[in-house]
Design a protein around this motif. Structure first.
Motif, PDB file in Angstrom:
ATOM      1  N   SER A 126      56.123   6.655  38.156  1.00 33.46           N
ATOM      2  CA  SER A 126      55.552   7.912  37.672  1.00 33.46           C
ATOM      3  C   SER A 126      55.380   8.888  38.821  1.00 33.46           C
ATOM      4  O   SER A 126      55.182   8.488  39.971  1.00 33.46           O
ATOM      5  CB  SER A 126      54.202   7.671  36.982  1.00 33.46           C
ATOM      6  OG  SER A 126      53.252   7.172  37.904  1.00 33.46           O
ATOM      7  N   ILE A 127      55.486  10.155  38.489  1.00 30.02           N
ATOM      8  CA  ILE A 127      55.212  11.224  39.441  1.00 30.02           C
ATOM      9  C   ILE A 127      54.343  12.256  38.731  1.00 30.02           C
ATOM     10  O   ILE A 127      54.608  12.622  37.585  1.00 30.02           O
ATOM     11  CB  ILE A 127      56.515  11.862  39.959  1.00 30.02           C
ATOM     12  CG1 ILE A 127      56.188  12.926  41.011  1.00 30.02           C
ATOM     13  CG2 ILE A 127      57.359  12.439  38.843  1.00 30.02           C
ATOM     14  CD1 ILE A 127      57.430  13.433  41.734  1.00 30.02           C
ATOM     15  N   THR A 128      53.280  12.685  39.395  1.00 24.88           N
ATOM     16  CA  THR A 128      52.339  13.642  38.808  1.00 24.88           C
ATOM     17  C   THR A 128      52.550  15.016  39.418  1.00 24.88           C
ATOM     18  O   THR A 128      52.524  15.170  40.647  1.00 24.88           O
ATOM     19  CB  THR A 128      50.891  13.190  39.029  1.00 24.88           C
ATOM     20  OG1 THR A 128      50.685  11.934  38.372  1.00 24.88           O
ATOM     21  CG2 THR A 128      49.912  14.203  38.462  1.00 24.88           C
ATOM     22  N   TYR A 166      55.051  12.253  34.775  1.00 23.96           N
ATOM     23  CA  TYR A 166      56.334  11.876  34.201  1.00 23.96           C
ATOM     24  C   TYR A 166      56.715  10.457  34.621  1.00 23.96           C
ATOM     25  O   TYR A 166      56.568  10.075  35.777  1.00 23.96           O
ATOM     26  CB  TYR A 166      57.431  12.842  34.656  1.00 23.96           C
ATOM     27  CG  TYR A 166      57.266  14.242  34.098  1.00 23.96           C
ATOM     28  CD1 TYR A 166      57.824  14.585  32.875  1.00 23.96           C
ATOM     29  CD2 TYR A 166      56.544  15.208  34.789  1.00 23.96           C
ATOM     30  CE1 TYR A 166      57.680  15.866  32.351  1.00 23.96           C
ATOM     31  CE2 TYR A 166      56.390  16.485  34.279  1.00 23.96           C
ATOM     32  CZ  TYR A 166      56.957  16.808  33.062  1.00 23.96           C
ATOM     33  OH  TYR A 166      56.796  18.066  32.542  1.00 23.96           O
ATOM     34  N   LYS A 167      57.213   9.681  33.644  1.00 30.06           N
ATOM     35  CA  LYS A 167      57.725   8.340  33.899  1.00 30.06           C
ATOM     36  C   LYS A 167      59.224   8.425  34.160  1.00 30.06           C
ATOM     37  O   LYS A 167      59.935   9.198  33.508  1.00 30.06           O
ATOM     38  CB  LYS A 167      57.456   7.427  32.700  1.00 30.06           C
ATOM     39  CG  LYS A 167      55.985   7.251  32.355  1.00 30.06           C
ATOM     40  CD  LYS A 167      55.272   6.391  33.381  1.00 30.06           C
ATOM     41  CE  LYS A 167      53.832   6.112  32.953  1.00 30.06           C
ATOM     42  NZ  LYS A 167      53.125   5.280  33.949  1.00 30.06           N
ATOM     43  N   TYR A 168      59.701   7.600  35.079  1.00 29.57           N
ATOM     44  CA  TYR A 168      61.130   7.594  35.350  1.00 29.57           C
ATOM     45  C   TYR A 168      61.523   6.262  35.974  1.00 29.57           C
ATOM     46  O   TYR A 168      60.672   5.514  36.481  1.00 29.57           O
ATOM     47  CB  TYR A 168      61.514   8.741  36.290  1.00 29.57           C
ATOM     48  CG  TYR A 168      60.951   8.604  37.695  1.00 29.57           C
ATOM     49  CD1 TYR A 168      61.732   8.043  38.720  1.00 29.57           C
ATOM     50  CD2 TYR A 168      59.665   9.008  38.005  1.00 29.57           C
ATOM     51  CE1 TYR A 168      61.225   7.899  39.997  1.00 29.57           C
ATOM     52  CE2 TYR A 168      59.160   8.877  39.272  1.00 29.57           C
ATOM     53  CZ  TYR A 168      59.939   8.324  40.271  1.00 29.57           C
ATOM     54  OH  TYR A 168      59.425   8.177  41.539  1.00 29.57           O
ATOM     55  N   GLU A 169      62.814   5.958  35.925  1.00 26.03           N
ATOM     56  CA  GLU A 169      63.343   4.741  36.504  1.00 26.03           C
ATOM     57  C   GLU A 169      63.856   5.014  37.912  1.00 26.03           C
ATOM     58  O   GLU A 169      64.253   6.138  38.228  1.00 26.03           O
ATOM     59  CB  GLU A 169      64.487   4.201  35.642  1.00 26.03           C
ATOM     60  CG  GLU A 169      64.107   3.929  34.197  1.00 26.03           C
ATOM     61  CD  GLU A 169      65.313   3.579  33.353  1.00 26.03           C
ATOM     62  OE1 GLU A 169      66.394   3.361  33.952  1.00 26.03           O
ATOM     63  OE2 GLU A 169      65.179   3.528  32.118  1.00 26.03           O
ATOM     64  N   ARG A 170      63.833   3.983  38.732  1.00 27.47           N
ATOM     65  CA  ARG A 170      64.402   4.097  40.062  1.00 27.47           C
ATOM     66  C   ARG A 170      65.871   4.492  39.940  1.00 27.47           C
ATOM     67  O   ARG A 170      66.621   3.960  39.132  1.00 27.47           O
ATOM     68  CB  ARG A 170      64.296   2.760  40.796  1.00 27.47           C
ATOM     69  CG  ARG A 170      64.814   2.789  42.225  1.00 27.47           C
ATOM     70  CD  ARG A 170      64.853   1.383  42.789  1.00 27.47           C
ATOM     71  NE  ARG A 170      65.230   1.387  44.178  1.00 27.47           N
ATOM     72  CZ  ARG A 170      64.385   1.286  45.203  1.00 27.47           C
ATOM     73  NH1 ARG A 170      63.106   1.117  44.967  1.00 27.47           N
ATOM     74  NH2 ARG A 170      64.820   1.304  46.438  1.00 27.47           N
ATOM     75  N   GLY A 171      66.265   5.468  40.748  1.00 23.87           N
ATOM     76  CA  GLY A 171      67.639   5.944  40.697  1.00 23.87           C
ATOM     77  C   GLY A 171      67.840   7.156  39.818  1.00 23.87           C
ATOM     78  O   GLY A 171      68.947   7.706  39.776  1.00 23.87           O
ATOM     79  N   ARG A 174      67.204  13.883  40.653  1.00 25.55           N
ATOM     80  CA  ARG A 174      66.217  14.975  40.705  1.00 25.55           C
ATOM     81  C   ARG A 174      66.571  16.065  39.702  1.00 25.55           C
ATOM     82  O   ARG A 174      65.687  16.699  39.121  1.00 25.55           O
ATOM     83  CB  ARG A 174      66.147  15.533  42.129  1.00 25.55           C
ATOM     84  CG  ARG A 174      65.581  14.529  43.125  1.00 25.55           C
ATOM     85  CD  ARG A 174      65.548  15.063  44.552  1.00 25.55           C
ATOM     86  NE  ARG A 174      64.870  14.102  45.421  1.00 25.55           N
ATOM     87  CZ  ARG A 174      65.465  13.089  46.028  1.00 25.55           C
ATOM     88  NH1 ARG A 174      66.774  12.905  45.862  1.00 25.55           N
ATOM     89  NH2 ARG A 174      64.772  12.250  46.789  1.00 25.55           N
ATOM     90  N   SER A 175      67.840  16.280  39.486  1.00 25.85           N
ATOM     91  CA  SER A 175      68.248  17.276  38.487  1.00 25.85           C
ATOM     92  C   SER A 175      67.783  16.870  37.099  1.00 25.85           C
ATOM     93  O   SER A 175      67.347  17.712  36.305  1.00 25.85           O
ATOM     94  CB  SER A 175      69.773  17.438  38.506  1.00 25.85           C
ATOM     95  OG  SER A 175      70.200  17.978  39.736  1.00 25.85           O
ATOM     96  N   ALA A 176      67.861  15.560  36.797  1.00 23.56           N
ATOM     97  CA  ALA A 176      67.411  15.087  35.486  1.00 23.56           C
ATOM     98  C   ALA A 176      65.910  15.295  35.324  1.00 23.56           C
ATOM     99  O   ALA A 176      65.439  15.649  34.231  1.00 23.56           O
ATOM    100  CB  ALA A 176      67.761  13.612  35.318  1.00 23.56           C
ATOM    101  N   MET A 177      65.135  15.101  36.383  1.00 22.35           N
ATOM    102  CA  MET A 177      63.690  15.315  36.307  1.00 22.35           C
ATOM    103  C   MET A 177      63.369  16.783  36.039  1.00 22.35           C
ATOM    104  O   MET A 177      62.497  17.106  35.229  1.00 22.35           O
ATOM    105  CB  MET A 177      63.032  14.860  37.608  1.00 22.35           C
ATOM    106  CG  MET A 177      63.049  13.362  37.832  1.00 22.35           C
ATOM    107  SD  MET A 177      62.076  12.445  36.604  1.00 22.35           S
ATOM    108  CE  MET A 177      60.445  13.072  36.938  1.00 22.35           C
ATOM    109  N   VAL A 178      64.080  17.683  36.707  1.00 21.75           N
ATOM    110  CA  VAL A 178      63.838  19.117  36.503  1.00 21.75           C
ATOM    111  C   VAL A 178      64.190  19.512  35.074  1.00 21.75           C
ATOM    112  O   VAL A 178      63.460  20.277  34.433  1.00 21.75           O
ATOM    113  CB  VAL A 178      64.641  19.942  37.530  1.00 21.75           C
ATOM    114  CG1 VAL A 178      64.578  21.429  37.191  1.00 21.75           C
ATOM    115  CG2 VAL A 178      64.102  19.706  38.941  1.00 21.75           C
TER     116      VAL A 178
END
Length: 474
Positions: A126-128, A166-171, A174-178
């Motif tokens: 996760s990243i806040t 936001y929850k995310y998988e390793r790998g 960064r474009s997908a997160m944005v």
């Protein structure tokens, strides 16, 4: 002579036993028995607790095949036998093992490991993203996360990203997160805009986000956001300038987001496209990325008549609908500061504004001179009579003292106006990144019309406190 008995001939094998099919059948039976025995022990090992004595995290790169994954798991001590693992997975029809980062519990069997890989139960990181960050600051945070991959996209427009966890998988890239932040922000804005109150002075969802970004930067208390929003809504409806310090800072530093020093009076009067002390209405775009609560506060603000607010010493603000009430709240804040800021001050009587440091005491009243006895009559036209007439003539009246100017117009978060200290002229500062080129060459005007205070006095010349920090304005 005794002759031995004839030895009986051994029985001949039947033709059936010599049949090659029977021989092959016997071989198959033996093989099946061996497979059954091996399968029994293999199955037992496949489902028995594995070698892990403690939890272990394993990363399976994308594109890895079943045999490659099994070999990696055996090398890392997750399973006992890669052969038994791949055979069991093949027999059970699970040839598609998914890549990703996995956490395996102590004693996990090969059967458990296989199911985790088949289901793709990867670790969720996760990243806040806190509310109120600029888009540049959010991109900087993504670049600092080592679990994300790929280059970040160009910095999105201000207000286009939704602050959240936001929850995310390793790998994950960064474009997908944005893209995810942009999609969720758009969906939320559309939803809140549809639920907005009637008769708001906002023309579009973009204006709602812009005002929400100002509210977000003005208060850190969630329960105050609807009240702060009502102040700015009321000001927009009265065509009053918003006078928000965070807009000044954004006009100076842009996406950097933070000013490395305290605001000055010169900063407040420096025209930029975002400085709401020098422009009317909203700035051209948001000054940060507001969160859900700030946007909801702007869409459904508290119903008040308040036009001003000032810090109250508790982390919140005191609100007022008139300048007189606001000045009383500011006086309490000043008194709170002078007492060391240990507790809010609530005097029983309104505290008058402190006198300026360079103010002089009022002169003592001058005692009127004693009346002179009447002069003796003189001969008309004589020199003595002329001198007596001039001496008895009344003195010229003293001009009245100048009337003090009316109370200064205050910003919604301004302090008691004090005269700016006399300082030597400083070198001309470089233009701000968002400076308005149309205003840069124009002389600064002395003030603006405030329909409530009905005065043209410029509050920027008198403001001595930044209540957003709070820090003294130099």
């Amino acid at each position: 002579m005794i002759q031995p008995d004839a030895v009986a001939k051994p029985p001949t094998r039947s033709s059936t036993v010599r049949n090659p099919f029977v021989v092959a059948g016997n071989a198959v039976f033996v093989l099946l028995m061996l497979i059954a025995i091996g399968g029994y022990f293999g199955l037992r090992q496949f489902t028995s607790p594995g070698p892990l004595s403690e939890a272990k995290t394993v990363y399976v790169p994308k594109g890895s095949g079943r045999d490659e994954i099994a070999d990696s798991l055996e090398r890392q001590g997750v399973i006992d036998s890669a052969t038994i693992f791949t055979t069991g997975a093949l027999i059970l029809g699970h040839s598609n093992l998914k890549a990703g980062e996995y956490a395996f519990k102590p004693g996990a069997s090969m059967y458990d490991v296989m199911n985790i890989l088949v289901d793709g139960k990867v670790i969720q990181h996760s990243i806040t993203i806190p509310e109120g960050l600029t888009s540049q600051m959010i991109i900087d945070r993504l670049n600092q996360d080592d679990l994300l991959t790929g280059d970040a996209p160009p910095v999105p427009p201000e207000g286009a990203l939704l602050p959240d966890t936001y929850k995310y998988e390793r790998g994950t890239t960064r474009s997908a997160m944005v893209r995810k932040m942009q999609e969720e922000q758009k969906a939320l804005v559309d939803q809140i805009w549809k639920q907005r109150a009637a008769n708001l002075p906002l023309k579009s969802p973009a204006e709602m986000v812009t005002l929400a970004s100002i509210v977000e930067k003005e208060t850190g208390q969630a329960d105050e956001r609807p009240h702060v929003a009502s102040v700015f809504i009321n000001r927009l409806q009265k065509n009053m300038r918003l006078q928000s310090d965070p807009t000044v800072i954004y006009g100076m530093v842009g996406g950097k987001g933070k000013l490395d020093r305290a605001l000055t009076s010169a900063d407040l009067s420096q025209p930029t496209r975002f400085n709401t002390y020098t422009i009317t209405g909203l700035p051209p775009s948001p000054i940060a990325n507001p969160g859900k609560a700030a946007m909801q506060a702007v869409a459904t603000p508290l119903a008040t008549k308040d036009l001003y607010f000032v810090a109250d010493g508790t982390g919140g603000h005191a609100f007022a609908p008139t300048l007189d009430e606001h000045n009383k709240n500011v006086a309490k804040w000043r008194q709170f500061q002078q007492q060391g800021g240990n507790a809010p001050v609530a005097p029983s009587q309104p505290t008058p504004a402190p006198a300026p440091d360079n103010a002089t005491a009022a002169p003592a009243p001058v005692e009127a001179p004693a009346a002179k006895p009447p002069a003796k009559p003189c001969k008309k036209g004589s020199k003595a009579c002329k001198q007596q007439t001039e001496a008895e003539a009344p003195a010229a009246p003293t001009p009245p003292a100048p009337t003090p100017p009316p109370a200064a117009v205050q910003s919604p978060s301004a302090d008691i106006p004090l005269p700016a200290p006399s300082v030597p002229p400083a070198a001309e500062a470089p233009p701000a990144p968002n400076a308005d080129p149309a205003q840069a060459g124009k002389p600064k005007k002395g003030g603006f019309d405030d329909p409530v205070a009905n005065t043209n006095h410029d509050p920027l010349l008198d403001k001595t406190f930044d209540l957003n920090s709070p820090q003294s304005v130099q």
